[in-house]
Design an enzyme around this catalytic site. Sequence first.
Site, mmCIF file in Angstrom:
data_model
loop_
_atom_site.group_PDB
_atom_site.id
_atom_site.type_symbol
_atom_site.label_atom_id
_atom_site.label_comp_id
_atom_site.label_asym_id
_atom_site.label_seq_id
_atom_site.Cartn_x
_atom_site.Cartn_y
_atom_site.Cartn_z
ATOM 1 N N HIS A 49 -1.922 -12.115 -2.548
ATOM 2 C CA HIS A 49 -2.960 -12.844 -1.823
ATOM 3 C C HIS A 49 -2.577 -14.288 -1.528
ATOM 4 O O HIS A 49 -3.397 -15.045 -1.020
ATOM 5 C CB HIS A 49 -4.271 -12.788 -2.616
ATOM 6 C CG HIS A 49 -4.846 -11.416 -2.708
ATOM 7 N ND1 HIS A 49 -5.928 -11.097 -3.510
ATOM 8 C CD2 HIS A 49 -4.487 -10.250 -2.094
ATOM 9 C CE1 HIS A 49 -6.201 -9.809 -3.382
ATOM 10 N NE2 HIS A 49 -5.340 -9.274 -2.531
ATOM 11 N N HIS A 77 0.813 -1.208 0.000
ATOM 12 C CA HIS A 77 0.000 0.000 0.000
ATOM 13 C C HIS A 77 0.852 1.266 0.000
ATOM 14 O O HIS A 77 0.369 2.328 -0.395
ATOM 15 C CB HIS A 77 -0.951 -0.007 1.194
ATOM 16 C CG HIS A 77 -2.110 -0.928 1.011
ATOM 17 N ND1 HIS A 77 -3.351 -0.689 1.565
ATOM 18 C CD2 HIS A 77 -2.230 -2.092 0.313
ATOM 19 C CE1 HIS A 77 -4.182 -1.672 1.219
ATOM 20 N NE2 HIS A 77 -3.509 -2.534 0.473
#
EC number: 1.11.1.21
Length: 728
Positions: free
Chosen positions: A266, A98
């Site tokens: 993920h 992020h």
Amino acid sequence: MDKTQRSQGKCPVMHGANSAVASNNMDWWPKALNLDILHQHDQKTDPMDPNFSYRDAFNSLDLAAVKQDLHSLMTDSQDWWPADWGHYGGLMIRMAWHSAGTYRIADGRGGAGTGNQRFAPLNSWPDNANLDKARRLLWPIKKKYGNKLSWADLIILAGNVAYESMGLKTFGFAGGRADIWHPEKDIYWGSEKQWLAPSDNPNSRYSGARDLENPLAAVMMGLIYVNPEGVDGKPDPLRTAQDVRITFARMAMDDEETVALTAGGHTVGKCHGNGKAQDLGPEPEGEDVEAQGLGWLNKKGRGVGCDAVTSGLEGAWTTHPTQWDNGYFYLLLNYDWELKKSPAGAWQWEPINIKEEDKVISVGDPAKKFNPIMTDADMAMKIDPEYRKISERFYQDPAYFSEVFARAWFKLTHRDLGPKSRYLGPEVPSEELIWQDPIPSVDYRLVASEIVELKAKLLASGLSVSELVATAWDSARTFRGSDFRGGANGARIRLAPQKDWSGNEPERLQKVLKVLSALQASLSKKVSIADLIVLGGAAAIEKAAHAAGVNITVPFMPGRGDATKEMTDVESFVVLEPLHDAYRNWLKQDYVVQPEEMMLDRSQLMGLTAHEMTVLIGGMRVLGTNHGGTRHGVFTDKVGVLSNDFFVNLTDMAYSWKPVGTNLYEVVERKTGTVKWTATRVDLVFGSNSVLRVYAEVYAQDDAKEKFVHDFVAAWTKVMNADRFDLA
């Protein structure tokens, strides 16, 4: 003092304080030109000593020791924020991801290069919920290594080590990201007035069918990428696939890199949504002082571990969320999936009839197992035909997937660090990558007498002062301090796509390049075209200064290389094309944004201050460098002489200014009504804006002739050397 007492007291500062709620100038005059983006990150906000060099400090760092401490941290679970399955890897990767993922190619802003995740608005974005905890977990390591290791570098390094600790062979790591000390003022994150506003709300970043506003990459205010539940929170993997494709393309990623990054991100970690979002307290910027910079604190319980709430989705993507493997594609492609609601009420996909051995062990109770989950973006990797092909290949070839991901992760986390010459540390990969905009090194040196001789030849080449200055400027003006791309080094102005940009006046450019190439061929010593372009500008400025009665030597440092077309990704350079240039008084077309606003944006990207911008505009006008030879703003009868005439005449009350069309004005003699000159908004703003007029008056004064020349040369040299990272 308690809150009741505090609320009853009056402000102890006479007439009130201007630190919080008082109105400021932009509140009173919202149409005024805001110069704040040129005044940020100055020495007054930097706590480091004036002679501090982060480059030198990082080079003295024991990187192996830092990495060992990070490896230890990954499995050292803390009671105040326990690690999922005893491993902080997923949290650290999300933090690094992020940090880097705000980068967008259109203006090069965002990204991991400054440690801006520590500040608002990013530290309080909904998509960054609980990353404040990740940074607090890192604080002991940051504290230990101090100024040798910036937050910006530590955040990315932590993500890298997290992957390594879970079994991935990473591509490498480079340091060199210096921290900033307050929020950035130049980055446009969108015009929405609420977090996660749907695309049909007022001030939407979307228009038409679903056209995302430039330069934005994220689909919603407060998100890094796409909505995990689907477009505007409505699950539809095919629609989400289009959002994913656009978002990642605006981060410089192709389809293969997109699938790799989605799957690799993920493969480890989990989503947190085992509770109610309304039970969470405010984000860090909205919390009270006792929270000490932390936010999203659970008001009804500890809200940690298996009870944490972050995105609202709940669950892991893979069976083994603390190890690098190919489980993501195994589950995604081998099971059918159905929509379910998380405990927090968020849409997520769960497998149908999953085998017991493929379920995920609970974070809170090893005796319990739960279904893995997928977001709508994950389902896009299966449903979208192109993404599906790539997913199938990665599933069949895990080693290939690991390699592609490692390279894509390196690109994601280093894209805004600039060329390889800025990379620091022992883990810098030796391979040259085309997205790094490689430039060959030079193997020659020029002594002072040779530079003087070259200047004479350039001035005798038949090229005018304006041609030499304009070409040097056009070559250098592409530099962006946001991601350190562009600039004069490499002389890519001779290559596609730059040689054909309308802003570079291709016909004039080819004339100049032909002369410079012939001069280069005639030299007994090898000199790059890149150096000749910059030196030509320097020689022309010296000539113009001499004509103004000021003898000055424009600093010149040789060492620029000439990039080849094989070193240049044409498509990636398209975003560097100038669509406006106030310094050459040019607009490609009329835009909604005012020309002076665009001037500020470009000046900020080039790293210029307000007074540097001012003196450069004035100098470029009198040197006759306007695009296409227009006379707008050329307030002098001595074109080609580096005089302060632009400022003298701009501030002279003998003239009045009258609009005669869109972005066009006439400068009229008050006594006779005779039109003396013409001008554009970017000329007149230096007389109308109160701050810029102050600078203009400094250079218009009778004693400013030499100062003007010296300041112009200093600002010019700064632009020419902006991409000379080898000189740092």
